[in-house]
Design a protein around this motif. Structure first.
Motif, PDB file in Angstrom:
ATOM      1  N   GLN A 171      -6.348   4.752  12.208  1.00 25.40           N
ATOM      2  CA  GLN A 171      -7.352   5.263  11.295  1.00 25.40           C
ATOM      3  C   GLN A 171      -8.709   5.635  12.110  1.00 25.40           C
ATOM      4  N   ASN A 225       5.321  -4.765   9.048  1.00 25.87           N
ATOM      5  CA  ASN A 225       4.799  -4.665  10.295  1.00 25.87           C
ATOM      6  C   ASN A 225       5.745  -5.753  11.387  1.00 25.87           C
ATOM      7  N   GLU A 236      -9.498   8.337   3.504  1.00 26.06           N
ATOM      8  CA  GLU A 236     -10.264   7.762   2.406  1.00 26.06           C
ATOM      9  C   GLU A 236     -11.305   8.728   1.463  1.00 26.06           C
ATOM     10  N   TYR A 242      -7.309   4.509   1.112  1.00 32.14           N
ATOM     11  CA  TYR A 242      -7.771   4.236  -0.062  1.00 32.14           C
ATOM     12  C   TYR A 242      -7.819   5.196  -0.966  1.00 32.14           C
ATOM     13  N   GLU A 264      -3.195   7.109   9.015  1.00 34.84           N
ATOM     14  CA  GLU A 264      -3.641   5.954   8.421  1.00 34.84           C
ATOM     15  C   GLU A 264      -5.071   6.106   7.814  1.00 34.84           C
ATOM     16  N   ASP A 306       2.755   1.716  15.241  1.00 35.52           N
ATOM     17  CA  ASP A 306       2.027   1.740  14.258  1.00 35.52           C
ATOM     18  C   ASP A 306       0.500   1.771  15.286  1.00 35.52           C
ATOM     19  N   ASP A 307      -0.815   2.212  14.675  1.00 34.27           N
ATOM     20  CA  ASP A 307      -1.867   2.208  15.263  1.00 34.27           C
ATOM     21  C   ASP A 307      -1.736   3.349  16.521  1.00 34.27           C
ATOM     22  N   GLN A 365       0.830  -1.305  -0.072  1.00 38.62           N
ATOM     23  CA  GLN A 365       0.120  -0.127   0.011  1.00 38.62           C
ATOM     24  C   GLN A 365       1.052   1.418  -0.140  1.00 38.62           C
ATOM     25  N   ILE A 387      -3.440 -13.077  11.383  1.00 35.61           N
ATOM     26  CA  ILE A 387      -2.397 -12.533  12.137  1.00 35.61           C
ATOM     27  C   ILE A 387      -2.756 -12.239  13.678  1.00 35.61           C
ATOM     28  N   ALA A 420       0.515  -8.713   4.649  1.00 39.17           N
ATOM     29  CA  ALA A 420       0.532  -9.973   4.280  1.00 39.17           C
ATOM     30  C   ALA A 420      -1.045 -10.462   3.812  1.00 39.17           C
ATOM     31  N   ARG A 421      -1.227 -11.320   2.555  1.00 38.11           N
ATOM     32  CA  ARG A 421      -2.465 -11.779   2.247  1.00 38.11           C
ATOM     33  C   ARG A 421      -2.130 -13.426   1.998  1.00 38.11           C
ATOM     34  N   GLU A 436       4.041   0.069   2.304  1.00 37.52           N
ATOM     35  CA  GLU A 436       3.555  -0.947   3.471  1.00 37.52           C
ATOM     36  C   GLU A 436       3.449  -2.220   2.792  1.00 37.52           C
TER      37      GLU A 436
HETATM   38  P1  C2E Z   1      -1.833  -1.996   9.871  1.00 39.50           P
HETATM   39  O1  C2E Z   1      -0.472  -2.158   9.944  1.00 39.50           O
HETATM   40  O2  C2E Z   1      -2.525  -0.765  10.893  1.00 39.50           O
HETATM   41  O3  C2E Z   1      -2.341  -1.988   8.505  1.00 39.50           O
HETATM   42  C1  C2E Z   1      -3.325  -0.923   7.667  1.00 39.50           C
HETATM   43  C2  C2E Z   1      -4.605  -1.782   7.388  1.00 39.50           C
HETATM   44  O4  C2E Z   1      -5.550  -0.889   6.981  1.00 39.50           O
HETATM   45  C3  C2E Z   1      -4.445  -2.774   6.376  1.00 39.50           C
HETATM   46  O5  C2E Z   1      -5.371  -3.811   6.635  1.00 39.50           O
HETATM   47  C4  C2E Z   1      -5.097  -1.754   5.252  1.00 39.50           C
HETATM   48  O6  C2E Z   1      -5.672  -2.914   4.116  1.00 39.50           O
HETATM   49  C5  C2E Z   1      -6.201  -1.044   5.974  1.00 39.50           C
HETATM   50  N1  C2E Z   1      -6.221   0.208   5.202  1.00 39.50           N
HETATM   51  C6  C2E Z   1      -5.301   0.687   4.441  1.00 39.50           C
HETATM   52  N2  C2E Z   1      -6.168   2.012   4.279  1.00 39.50           N
HETATM   53  C7  C2E Z   1      -7.283   2.124   4.421  1.00 39.50           C
HETATM   54  C8  C2E Z   1      -8.570   3.001   3.996  1.00 39.50           C
HETATM   55  O7  C2E Z   1      -8.388   3.952   3.632  1.00 39.50           O
HETATM   56  N3  C2E Z   1      -9.670   2.352   4.757  1.00 39.50           N
HETATM   57  C9  C2E Z   1      -9.765   1.241   5.379  1.00 39.50           C
HETATM   58  N4  C2E Z   1     -10.891   0.908   5.698  1.00 39.50           N
HETATM   59  N5  C2E Z   1      -8.809   0.203   5.707  1.00 39.50           N
HETATM   60  C10 C2E Z   1      -7.526   0.576   5.059  1.00 39.50           C
HETATM   61  P2  C2E Z   1      -4.888  -5.363   6.666  1.00 39.50           P
HETATM   62  O8  C2E Z   1      -4.217  -5.607   5.375  1.00 39.50           O
HETATM   63  O9  C2E Z   1      -6.094  -6.236   6.590  1.00 39.50           O
HETATM   64  O10 C2E Z   1      -4.080  -5.393   7.897  1.00 39.50           O
HETATM   65  C11 C2E Z   1      -4.568  -5.561   9.042  1.00 39.50           C
HETATM   66  C12 C2E Z   1      -3.577  -5.391  10.027  1.00 39.50           C
HETATM   67  O11 C2E Z   1      -2.954  -6.762  10.070  1.00 39.50           O
HETATM   68  C13 C2E Z   1      -2.399  -4.531   9.911  1.00 39.50           C
HETATM   69  O12 C2E Z   1      -2.822  -3.386  10.415  1.00 39.50           O
HETATM   70  C14 C2E Z   1      -1.413  -5.127  10.604  1.00 39.50           C
HETATM   71  O13 C2E Z   1      -1.585  -4.850  12.065  1.00 39.50           O
HETATM   72  C15 C2E Z   1      -1.399  -6.597  10.621  1.00 39.50           C
HETATM   73  N6  C2E Z   1      -0.524  -7.147   9.391  1.00 39.50           N
HETATM   74  C16 C2E Z   1      -0.646  -7.070   7.939  1.00 39.50           C
HETATM   75  N7  C2E Z   1       0.375  -7.765   7.660  1.00 39.50           N
HETATM   76  C17 C2E Z   1       1.089  -8.015   8.563  1.00 39.50           C
HETATM   77  C18 C2E Z   1       2.436  -8.871   8.781  1.00 39.50           C
HETATM   78  O14 C2E Z   1       3.144  -8.917   7.595  1.00 39.50           O
HETATM   79  N8  C2E Z   1       2.985  -8.773   9.932  1.00 39.50           N
HETATM   80  C19 C2E Z   1       2.375  -8.463  11.087  1.00 39.50           C
HETATM   81  N9  C2E Z   1       2.923  -8.532  12.221  1.00 39.50           N
HETATM   82  N10 C2E Z   1       1.149  -7.900  11.122  1.00 39.50           N
HETATM   83  C20 C2E Z   1       0.572  -7.668   9.791  1.00 39.50           C
END
Ligand code: C2E
Ligand code: MG
Ligand code: MG
Ligand code: MG
Length: 282
Positions: free
Chosen positions: A203, A117, A239, A258, A236, A179-180, A45, A78, A62-63, A59
């Motif tokens: 966010q 992350n 939108e 987004y 973060e 983060d967050d 992203q 996760i 993971a998918r 950033e």
């Molecule tokens: P995060 O690191 O805070 O990542 C941002 C999340 O918000 C991502 O969800 C992203 O797709 C979503 N997002 C970004 N822009 C927007 C937007 O404008 N609107 C909305 N509604 N959502 C948006 P995702 O990919 O589902 O990941 C969720 C969380 O999972 C991440 O939050 C992170 O904490 C964790 N994560 C993802 N990949 C990894 C990884 O490889 N390792 C670890 N430890 N955690 C991961």
């Protein structure tokens, strides 16, 4: 009978909760082999610099596309992996992919940064410092182009060893981000103790700055606080254009969301970077 009248016991017999627990266990038991089988991949992203008005990095997220169950949300696998201390293998995989992708993107777009992350739970594994240094050397990626976004920072509570390891990571030359930011506990304490040069405002605060005065004030004062401490601020979940404009007015450094770009394949990101460069030259 009695269980049905007792709130606590009732919850224990909740079929949905049981189903949820067995679903979690089932995905958890498959995660490591899913990584080996290539079902797990990395989406990127964009991170948009509000002063330079351009994408300065991405950033890695993971998918997991399960062959039968389809896409499984990162928030699901996760959280489960973190709770059961099974996040290590996935993290190494994402780091390797992201570092190698960033090194390739840098050939065409020098200075492009990559963020991964990192669950604070992994700050007990000192070997990560060496592995990370080796990965960056192998792919010829300069450490200043890698940011580690610390998630689950509540896990850091009172752990001196974790803070020591953060210093070692910083000594490697990588950037640490919180983060967050704003969610979880004692964030002011973490702000003081974590050697982070970047703060990512969650966010849940960013989304509502135009509708909710207290969220606006909190984002505004977080930016001021972070800047006074010499840290960079990323917003973060952006939108809408109105929110983006407001963040520019508030002096926020970087935005993600987004409206700028959804998480995408590395190919789509590369195309986007080249198209943006062409349009800014024109
Ligand atoms: P995060 O690191 O805070 O990542 C941002 C999340 O918000 C991502 O969800 C992203 O797709 C979503 N997002 C970004 N822009 C927007 C937007 O404008 N609107 C909305 N509604 N959502 C948006 P995702 O990919 O589902 O990941 C969720 C969380 O999972 C991440 O939050 C992170 O904490 C964790 N994560 C993802 N990949 C990894 C990884 O490889 N390792 C670890 N430890 N955690 C991961
Ligand atoms: Mg993140
Ligand atoms: Mg976040
Ligand atoms: Mg998150």
């Amino acid at each position: 009978e009695e269980a049905a009248h007792d709130g606590l016991k009732w919850k224990y017999y909740d079929p949905e909760a049981l189903e949820d627990a067995s679903w979690k266990l089932s995905i958890l038991s498959q995660l490591d082999s899913a990584v080996d089988k290539g079902e797990v991949w990395v989406a990127y992203q964009p991170k948009f610099d509000l002063k330079q008005r351009k994408i300065v990095g991405a950033e890695a997220l993971a998918r997991w596309t399960h062959p039968e169950k389809g896409p499984i949300a990162a928030s699901e696998f996760i959280a489960a992996a973190e709770q059961h201390d099974r996040i290590g293998k996935l993290t190494d995989f994402v780091l390797e992919q992201a570092i190698s992708a960033a090194a390739i993107v840098n050939r065409k777009h020098p200075g492009f940064g990559i963020a991964v992350n990192l669950s604070a739970r992994l700050l007990t594994d000192r070997s990560l410092v060496l592995r990370l240094g080796a990965m960056m050397a192998r792919h010829h990626l300069s450490p200043d182009l890698l940011t580690l976004e610390l998630t689950e920072t509540a896990e850091l509570a009172g752990s001196g060893a974790a803070f020591d390891m953060l210093s070692s990571l910083r000594d490697l030359g990588v950037t640490i981000a919180i983060d967050d930011y704003g969610t979880g506990l004692s964030t002011l304490d973490y702000l003081k103790k974590i050697p982070a040069s970047e703060i990512k405002i969650d966010q849940s605060f960013v989304k509502t700055i135009l509708d909710n005065r207290s969220d606006l004030v909190m984002v505004q004062s977080t930016i001021a606080l972070a800047h006074s401490l010499g840290r960079k601020v990323v917003a973060e979940g952006v939108e809408h254009q109105g929110v983006l404009d407001a963040l520019v007015d508030m002096g926020c450094d970087v935005a993600q969301g987004y409206i700028i770009g959804r998480p995408m394949s590395i190919d789509s990101l590369t195309k986007r970077l080249s198209a943006d460069r062409r349009s800014s030259v024109a």
